[in-house]
Write a protein that holds these residues in place. Sequence first.
Motif, PDB file in Angstrom:
ATOM      1  N   ALA A 226     -10.404   5.104 -11.636  1.00 21.14           N
ATOM      2  CA  ALA A 226     -10.010   4.184 -10.567  1.00 21.14           C
ATOM      3  C   ALA A 226      -8.510   4.272 -10.283  1.00 21.14           C
ATOM      4  CB  ALA A 226     -10.392   2.751 -10.941  1.00 21.14           C
ATOM      5  N   ALA A 227      -7.713   4.386 -11.345  1.00 28.56           N
ATOM      6  CA  ALA A 227      -6.258   4.474 -11.181  1.00 28.56           C
ATOM      7  C   ALA A 227      -5.862   5.760 -10.472  1.00 28.56           C
ATOM      8  CB  ALA A 227      -5.572   4.386 -12.543  1.00 28.56           C
ATOM      9  N   TYR A 228      -6.482   6.876 -10.855  1.00 19.87           N
ATOM     10  CA  TYR A 228      -6.172   8.151 -10.219  1.00 19.87           C
ATOM     11  C   TYR A 228      -6.648   8.173  -8.767  1.00 19.87           C
ATOM     12  CZ  TYR A 228      -4.292  10.566 -14.312  1.00 19.87           C
ATOM     13  OH  TYR A 228      -3.498  10.972 -15.351  1.00 19.87           O
ATOM     14  N   ASP A 229      -7.782   7.526  -8.503  1.00 21.65           N
ATOM     15  CA  ASP A 229      -8.257   7.433  -7.126  1.00 21.65           C
ATOM     16  C   ASP A 229      -7.290   6.604  -6.282  1.00 21.65           C
ATOM     17  OD1 ASP A 229     -10.445   9.003  -7.661  1.00 21.65           O
ATOM     18  OD2 ASP A 229     -11.847   7.332  -7.876  1.00 21.65           O
ATOM     19  N   GLU A 230      -6.810   5.499  -6.842  1.00 25.62           N
ATOM     20  CA  GLU A 230      -5.841   4.688  -6.103  1.00 25.62           C
ATOM     21  C   GLU A 230      -4.578   5.495  -5.808  1.00 25.62           C
ATOM     22  OE1 GLU A 230      -2.898   0.923  -6.768  1.00 25.62           O
ATOM     23  OE2 GLU A 230      -4.958   0.649  -7.474  1.00 25.62           O
TER      24      GLU A 230
ATOM     25  N   ALA B   4       0.220 -11.830  -7.879  1.00 26.39           N
ATOM     26  CA  ALA B   4      -0.056 -11.714  -6.445  1.00 26.39           C
ATOM     27  C   ALA B   4      -1.535 -11.473  -6.162  1.00 26.39           C
ATOM     28  CB  ALA B   4       0.783 -10.586  -5.845  1.00 26.39           C
ATOM     29  N   GLY B   5      -2.345 -11.411  -7.200  1.00 30.50           N
ATOM     30  CA  GLY B   5      -3.780 -11.221  -7.017  1.00 30.50           C
ATOM     31  C   GLY B   5      -4.234  -9.784  -6.986  1.00 30.50           C
ATOM     32  N   HIS B   6      -3.316  -8.862  -7.336  1.00 28.95           N
ATOM     33  CA  HIS B   6      -3.649  -7.437  -7.371  1.00 28.95           C
ATOM     34  C   HIS B   6      -3.243  -6.836  -8.715  1.00 28.95           C
ATOM     35  CE1 HIS B   6      -4.825  -7.135  -3.151  1.00 28.95           C
ATOM     36  NE2 HIS B   6      -3.811  -7.955  -2.881  1.00 28.95           N
ATOM     37  N   PRO B   7      -3.939  -7.241  -9.781  1.00 34.75           N
ATOM     38  CA  PRO B   7      -3.590  -6.708 -11.102  1.00 34.75           C
ATOM     39  C   PRO B   7      -3.689  -5.195 -11.111  1.00 34.75           C
ATOM     40  CG  PRO B   7      -5.749  -7.771 -11.133  1.00 34.75           C
ATOM     41  CD  PRO B   7      -5.126  -8.119  -9.820  1.00 34.75           C
ATOM     42  N   PRO B   8      -2.692  -4.510 -11.657  1.00 39.33           N
ATOM     43  CA  PRO B   8      -2.693  -3.052 -11.615  1.00 39.33           C
ATOM     44  C   PRO B   8      -3.757  -2.433 -12.516  1.00 39.33           C
ATOM     45  CG  PRO B   8      -0.884  -3.844 -12.969  1.00 39.33           C
ATOM     46  CD  PRO B   8      -1.493  -5.054 -12.320  1.00 39.33           C
ATOM     47  N   LYS B   9      -4.192  -1.253 -12.138  1.00 39.56           N
ATOM     48  CA  LYS B   9      -5.151  -0.489 -12.946  1.00 39.56           C
ATOM     49  C   LYS B   9      -4.347   0.286 -13.987  1.00 39.56           C
ATOM     50  CE  LYS B   9      -8.290  -0.007  -8.985  1.00 39.56           C
ATOM     51  NZ  LYS B   9      -7.413  -0.719  -8.019  1.00 39.56           N
ATOM     52  N   VAL B  10      -4.260  -0.253 -15.178  1.00 46.09           N
ATOM     53  CA  VAL B  10      -3.394   0.302 -16.221  1.00 46.09           C
ATOM     54  C   VAL B  10      -4.147   1.343 -17.043  1.00 46.09           C
ATOM     55  CG1 VAL B  10      -1.941  -0.257 -18.199  1.00 46.09           C
ATOM     56  CG2 VAL B  10      -2.186  -1.917 -16.333  1.00 46.09           C
TER      57      VAL B  10
ATOM     58  N   GLY C 198      -0.399   2.880 -20.461  1.00 48.63           N
ATOM     59  CA  GLY C 198       0.462   1.717 -20.261  1.00 48.63           C
ATOM     60  C   GLY C 198       1.167   1.711 -18.919  1.00 48.63           C
ATOM     61  N   SER C 199       0.780   2.635 -18.033  1.00 47.90           N
ATOM     62  CA  SER C 199       1.369   2.665 -16.699  1.00 47.90           C
ATOM     63  C   SER C 199       0.273   2.553 -15.647  1.00 47.90           C
ATOM     64  CB  SER C 199       2.182   3.944 -16.493  1.00 47.90           C
ATOM     65  OG  SER C 199       1.343   5.086 -16.504  1.00 47.90           O
ATOM     66  N   PHE C 200       0.673   2.436 -14.396  1.00 46.25           N
ATOM     67  CA  PHE C 200      -0.303   2.159 -13.340  1.00 46.25           C
ATOM     68  C   PHE C 200       0.156   2.769 -12.023  1.00 46.25           C
ATOM     69  CE2 PHE C 200       2.464  -1.442 -14.380  1.00 46.25           C
ATOM     70  CZ  PHE C 200       3.165  -1.614 -13.197  1.00 46.25           C
ATOM     71  N   PRO C 201      -0.782   2.960 -11.069  1.00 49.99           N
ATOM     72  CA  PRO C 201      -0.433   3.593  -9.796  1.00 49.99           C
ATOM     73  C   PRO C 201       0.503   2.744  -8.946  1.00 49.99           C
ATOM     74  CG  PRO C 201      -2.719   2.834  -9.779  1.00 49.99           C
ATOM     75  CD  PRO C 201      -2.229   2.671 -11.175  1.00 49.99           C
ATOM     76  N   GLY C 202       1.154   3.445  -8.029  1.00 51.64           N
ATOM     77  CA  GLY C 202       2.136   2.802  -7.167  1.00 51.64           C
ATOM     78  C   GLY C 202       3.411   3.619  -7.100  1.00 51.64           C
TER      79      GLY C 202
ATOM     80  N   GLY D 250       0.792  -1.216   0.000  1.00 49.16           N
ATOM     81  CA  GLY D 250       0.000   0.000   0.000  1.00 49.16           C
ATOM     82  C   GLY D 250       0.827   1.270   0.000  1.00 49.16           C
ATOM     83  N   ARG D 251       2.143   1.127  -0.096  1.00 47.50           N
ATOM     84  CA  ARG D 251       3.030   2.292  -0.104  1.00 47.50           C
ATOM     85  C   ARG D 251       3.404   2.641  -1.557  1.00 47.50           C
ATOM     86  NH1 ARG D 251       3.358   5.494   4.284  1.00 47.50           N
ATOM     87  NH2 ARG D 251       5.405   6.151   3.489  1.00 47.50           N
ATOM     88  N   MET D 252       4.503   3.381  -1.734  1.00 43.40           N
ATOM     89  CA  MET D 252       4.826   3.868  -3.074  1.00 43.40           C
ATOM     90  C   MET D 252       6.317   3.745  -3.379  1.00 43.40           C
ATOM     91  SD  MET D 252       2.448   7.295  -3.363  1.00 43.40           S
ATOM     92  CE  MET D 252       2.059   7.148  -5.110  1.00 43.40           C
ATOM     93  N   VAL D 253       6.611   3.801  -4.664  1.00 44.24           N
ATOM     94  CA  VAL D 253       7.976   3.911  -5.161  1.00 44.24           C
ATOM     95  C   VAL D 253       8.198   5.383  -5.507  1.00 44.24           C
ATOM     96  CG1 VAL D 253       9.646   3.165  -6.897  1.00 44.24           C
ATOM     97  CG2 VAL D 253       7.816   1.590  -6.151  1.00 44.24           C
TER      98      VAL D 253
END
Length: 267
Positions: A241-245, A217-223, A62-66, A39-42
């Motif tokens: 959804a991606a921006y909310d995450e 891992a069961g958490h497919p990213p919101k791309v 083509g990118s996702f949150p995190g 739940g943290r970030m890079v």
Amino acid sequence: MSYTAAYLAKCQGLIETVSKQETQIRQVAKLFSASILAGRMVHVFGSGHSRIMVEEMWPRYGSFPGFNPIVELSLTFHNLVVGANGQRQAMFLENVTGFAQQILRNFDLSEVDTALVISSSGCNVVPIEMAEIFQSKDIKTVGIISKEHSEASISKKQDGKKLQDFCKIVLDSGAPVGDAMIKIEGLETPVSPGSTVGSCMIINCIKAELANILTQAGHPPKVLTAGAVIGAEKATEIFQAAYDEHAHRISKMYQKVGIESYVSKEK
């Protein structure tokens, strides 16, 4: 051989350099996945034209949150060139000691986080100090440099240390000394840099490996995906959804930053 063909041949060499680092790239993806799954970030940082790699990672199709894209405009605002907000000032500021500390003072950093710092030379003060601060907080940090260029360059940090001295893993864009790859007949200095090409390949290799780990891992990213691929309605849904995450993740970076207040103590 035309100059176009010559440049593309040099780029083929960059591909070969990146391909030899597949093991390290997969290690980086594993490091980053641990932060994202927690739940943290890079945290991603680059000054100057290394900003391009920050935005290549997130947010774009083509990118996702995190990822926390740290882009300081005073270090990356190029189009005015001269005058107010010109390049001279930006190039001066990226070698001001203590600037990195002021940037990172804005975030509630955690050892669960990871970081990616990009600097072709690995010799400018602000990106080096970024990595140094991350390391001091037990945040595993990855660097992207141009190895040949960095080895031939002198650090502008007083102690002589470079970005790679504070990184757990260092990746090489493959660009040559001076970055520019093409010599023109009759022209004294070469043109056409390669570090952006090599670094962007590294970024997207990490992204692909990481997406696979998150999915397994069961958490497919919101791309972020174009409507031309999945339809306008679905694309908008994923976009929101991606921006909310991202908002949910970034909120943690401010929740308990710095000096405590009654607000930060609230459950």
